[in-house]
Design a protein around this motif. Sequence first.
Motif, PDB file in Angstrom:
ATOM      1  N   LEU A   1      -0.567  22.666  -6.378  1.00 28.03           N
ATOM      2  CA  LEU A   1      -1.934  22.168  -6.562  1.00 28.03           C
ATOM      3  C   LEU A   1      -2.951  23.298  -6.584  1.00 28.03           C
ATOM      4  N   THR A   2      -2.717  24.345  -5.812  1.00 28.78           N
ATOM      5  CA  THR A   2      -3.630  25.491  -5.822  1.00 28.78           C
ATOM      6  C   THR A   2      -3.742  26.051  -7.235  1.00 28.78           C
ATOM      7  N   LYS A   3      -2.630  26.122  -7.934  1.00 29.80           N
ATOM      8  CA  LYS A   3      -2.645  26.614  -9.311  1.00 29.80           C
ATOM      9  C   LYS A   3      -3.301  25.592 -10.244  1.00 29.80           C
ATOM     10  N   ALA A   4      -3.069  24.311  -9.982  1.00 26.22           N
ATOM     11  CA  ALA A   4      -3.696  23.274 -10.808  1.00 26.22           C
ATOM     12  C   ALA A   4      -5.213  23.306 -10.668  1.00 26.22           C
ATOM     13  N   VAL A   5      -5.702  23.451  -9.445  1.00 26.35           N
ATOM     14  CA  VAL A   5      -7.154  23.482  -9.212  1.00 26.35           C
ATOM     15  C   VAL A   5      -7.784  24.672  -9.931  1.00 26.35           C
ATOM     16  N   SER A   6      -7.074  25.787  -9.982  1.00 21.64           N
ATOM     17  CA  SER A   6      -7.610  26.954 -10.694  1.00 21.64           C
ATOM     18  C   SER A   6      -7.738  26.685 -12.184  1.00 21.64           C
ATOM     19  N   ARG A   7      -6.986  25.711 -12.684  1.00 23.37           N
ATOM     20  CA  ARG A   7      -7.038  25.374 -14.110  1.00 23.37           C
ATOM     21  C   ARG A   7      -8.033  24.262 -14.415  1.00 23.37           C
ATOM     22  N   VAL A   8      -8.013  23.212 -13.598  1.00 20.91           N
ATOM     23  CA  VAL A   8      -8.773  22.009 -13.958  1.00 20.91           C
ATOM     24  C   VAL A   8      -9.870  21.663 -12.948  1.00 20.91           C
ATOM     25  N   GLY A   9     -10.030  22.463 -11.904  1.00 18.75           N
ATOM     26  CA  GLY A   9     -11.092  22.205 -10.938  1.00 18.75           C
ATOM     27  C   GLY A   9     -10.665  21.264  -9.825  1.00 18.75           C
ATOM     28  N   GLN A  10     -11.618  20.879  -8.997  1.00 21.22           N
ATOM     29  CA  GLN A  10     -11.346  20.089  -7.790  1.00 21.22           C
ATOM     30  C   GLN A  10     -11.176  18.602  -8.128  1.00 21.22           C
ATOM     31  N   THR A  11     -10.171  18.316  -8.896  1.00 26.31           N
ATOM     32  CA  THR A  11      -9.897  16.924  -9.281  1.00 26.31           C
ATOM     33  C   THR A  11      -8.469  16.546  -8.908  1.00 26.31           C
ATOM     34  N   ALA A  12      -7.972  17.114  -7.798  1.00 25.61           N
ATOM     35  CA  ALA A  12      -6.587  16.914  -7.419  1.00 25.61           C
ATOM     36  C   ALA A  12      -6.484  16.678  -5.919  1.00 25.61           C
ATOM     37  N   ALA A  13      -5.454  15.934  -5.528  1.00 25.42           N
ATOM     38  CA  ALA A  13      -5.220  15.645  -4.122  1.00 25.42           C
ATOM     39  C   ALA A  13      -3.742  15.824  -3.807  1.00 25.42           C
ATOM     40  N   ALA A  14      -3.462  16.267  -2.582  1.00 24.81           N
ATOM     41  CA  ALA A  14      -2.081  16.397  -2.124  1.00 24.81           C
ATOM     42  C   ALA A  14      -1.581  15.017  -1.706  1.00 24.81           C
ATOM     43  N   ALA A  15      -0.618  14.492  -2.438  1.00 20.50           N
ATOM     44  CA  ALA A  15      -0.103  13.154  -2.151  1.00 20.50           C
ATOM     45  C   ALA A  15       1.223  12.971  -2.868  1.00 20.50           C
ATOM     46  N   SER A  16       1.982  11.990  -2.413  1.00 22.48           N
ATOM     47  CA  SER A  16       3.266  11.652  -3.012  1.00 22.48           C
ATOM     48  C   SER A  16       3.106  10.477  -3.968  1.00 22.48           C
ATOM     49  N   LEU A  17       3.958  10.433  -4.968  1.00 24.36           N
ATOM     50  CA  LEU A  17       3.972   9.285  -5.874  1.00 24.36           C
ATOM     51  C   LEU A  17       4.275   7.997  -5.120  1.00 24.36           C
ATOM     52  N   THR A  18       4.970   8.108  -4.003  1.00 24.75           N
ATOM     53  CA  THR A  18       5.336   6.917  -3.242  1.00 24.75           C
ATOM     54  C   THR A  18       4.245   6.462  -2.267  1.00 24.75           C
ATOM     55  N   ALA A  19       3.128   7.192  -2.214  1.00 22.14           N
ATOM     56  CA  ALA A  19       2.005   6.799  -1.338  1.00 22.14           C
ATOM     57  C   ALA A  19       0.712   7.301  -1.971  1.00 22.14           C
ATOM     58  N   LEU A  20       0.310   6.669  -3.070  1.00 14.63           N
ATOM     59  CA  LEU A  20      -0.875   7.121  -3.802  1.00 14.63           C
ATOM     60  C   LEU A  20      -2.152   6.781  -3.026  1.00 14.63           C
ATOM     61  N   PRO A  21      -3.088   7.731  -2.923  1.00 10.59           N
ATOM     62  CA  PRO A  21      -4.293   7.539  -2.098  1.00 10.59           C
ATOM     63  C   PRO A  21      -5.442   6.871  -2.849  1.00 10.59           C
ATOM     64  N   PHE A  22      -5.140   5.763  -3.532  1.00  9.29           N
ATOM     65  CA  PHE A  22      -6.147   5.078  -4.337  1.00  9.29           C
ATOM     66  C   PHE A  22      -6.054   3.573  -4.099  1.00  9.29           C
ATOM     67  N   PRO A  23      -7.183   2.872  -4.198  1.00  8.64           N
ATOM     68  CA  PRO A  23      -7.151   1.411  -4.064  1.00  8.64           C
ATOM     69  C   PRO A  23      -6.412   0.761  -5.229  1.00  8.64           C
ATOM     70  N   ALA A  24      -6.010  -0.468  -5.020  1.00  9.87           N
ATOM     71  CA  ALA A  24      -5.348  -1.229  -6.079  1.00  9.87           C
ATOM     72  C   ALA A  24      -6.264  -1.363  -7.288  1.00  9.87           C
ATOM     73  N   GLY A  25      -5.677  -1.257  -8.473  1.00 10.55           N
ATOM     74  CA  GLY A  25      -6.433  -1.447  -9.711  1.00 10.55           C
ATOM     75  C   GLY A  25      -7.421  -0.356 -10.030  1.00 10.55           C
ATOM     76  N   SER A  26      -7.188   0.870  -9.520  1.00  9.53           N
ATOM     77  CA  SER A  26      -8.148   1.963  -9.719  1.00  9.53           C
ATOM     78  C   SER A  26      -8.114   2.558 -11.122  1.00  9.53           C
ATOM     79  N   PHE A  27      -6.995   2.420 -11.825  1.00  8.83           N
ATOM     80  CA  PHE A  27      -6.811   3.110 -13.106  1.00  8.83           C
ATOM     81  C   PHE A  27      -6.320   2.135 -14.175  1.00  8.83           C
ATOM     82  N   SER A  28      -6.632   2.494 -15.406  1.00  8.28           N
ATOM     83  CA  SER A  28      -6.067   1.761 -16.543  1.00  8.28           C
ATOM     84  C   SER A  28      -4.927   2.536 -17.186  1.00  8.28           C
ATOM     85  N   GLN A  29      -4.739   3.821 -16.771  1.00 14.34           N
ATOM     86  CA  GLN A  29      -3.683   4.616 -17.380  1.00 14.34           C
ATOM     87  C   GLN A  29      -3.256   5.741 -16.437  1.00 14.34           C
ATOM     88  N   VAL A  30      -1.957   5.952 -16.392  1.00  7.87           N
ATOM     89  CA  VAL A  30      -1.324   6.951 -15.531  1.00  7.87           C
ATOM     90  C   VAL A  30      -0.213   7.607 -16.341  1.00  7.87           C
TER      91      VAL A  30
END
Length: 250
Positions: free
Chosen positions: A72-101
């Motif tokens: 993620l440190t390398k990702a942030v250097s590319r795309v900015g502070q739009t990333a979070a440390a989390a697992s696919l099995t425990a996503l830190p978002f409310p239900a229905g937050s996205f229309s595409q993944v």
Amino acid sequence: MQSSVNFSPAADFYDKTRGGEARGRRIAPAIAERTAKDRLILDAGMGTGVVALALTDLGYSVVGIDLSHSMLTKAVSRVGQTAAAASLTALPFPAGSFSQVYSVWVTHVVGDLRKGLQEVHRVLEPGGRYVVIPGMILFDDHPVSRIMEEIQSRTAEADDRAQRILPLAESVGFTAVEVGELDAATHEHSPEQIASGLEQRMLYHLWAVDDAVFEEKVAPLVRELRALPDPDHPVKRQTRRQIIVLEKRG
């Protein structure tokens, strides 16, 4: 059940050995063809951010998660502070937050893949799409490729090709709307370069292989690579990846 693989040990060499930003630019158009530019998109397992960067350059707004702080440190250097440390099995978002993944080369290293699919399903709105590019490789019939395919089959713990993903996805409420293949990628390495990389455990599924298992399952194939004609001469090979589009049933 196996644990999800944390790619922190690979952070310093991942881009160099996996295609870097050129890989992101090659893959991003396939995701763009299957998603909408005017809607926020979640990169579930963004790694070093090369695909997110390419989509951002195409006009997308991307947020991402990854299990590895080092990646993620390398990702942030590319795309900015739009990333979070989390697992696919425990996503830190409310239900229905996205229309595409989307996930690129991720689902083969998720310990509980059904739970990961369930989490993506939860954070998608009804009718939302999950675009998956599996990590398992489809090989051509070059002698080097046949050896690499055998190494993959002997050591990779999880198969994330469509035949495994689709039943799991359907069980959590997805419908498959597409199963296809990306354009083939061309590689040019010598058998000796590949053999050396295997001995350095560059492939993720060799990290946890102890020396005795490596000697039994991998070392004979490394010797086969070095026994090929002109092992120091680069050879061209092609590999392919599937692309799977899942839709959350309304």
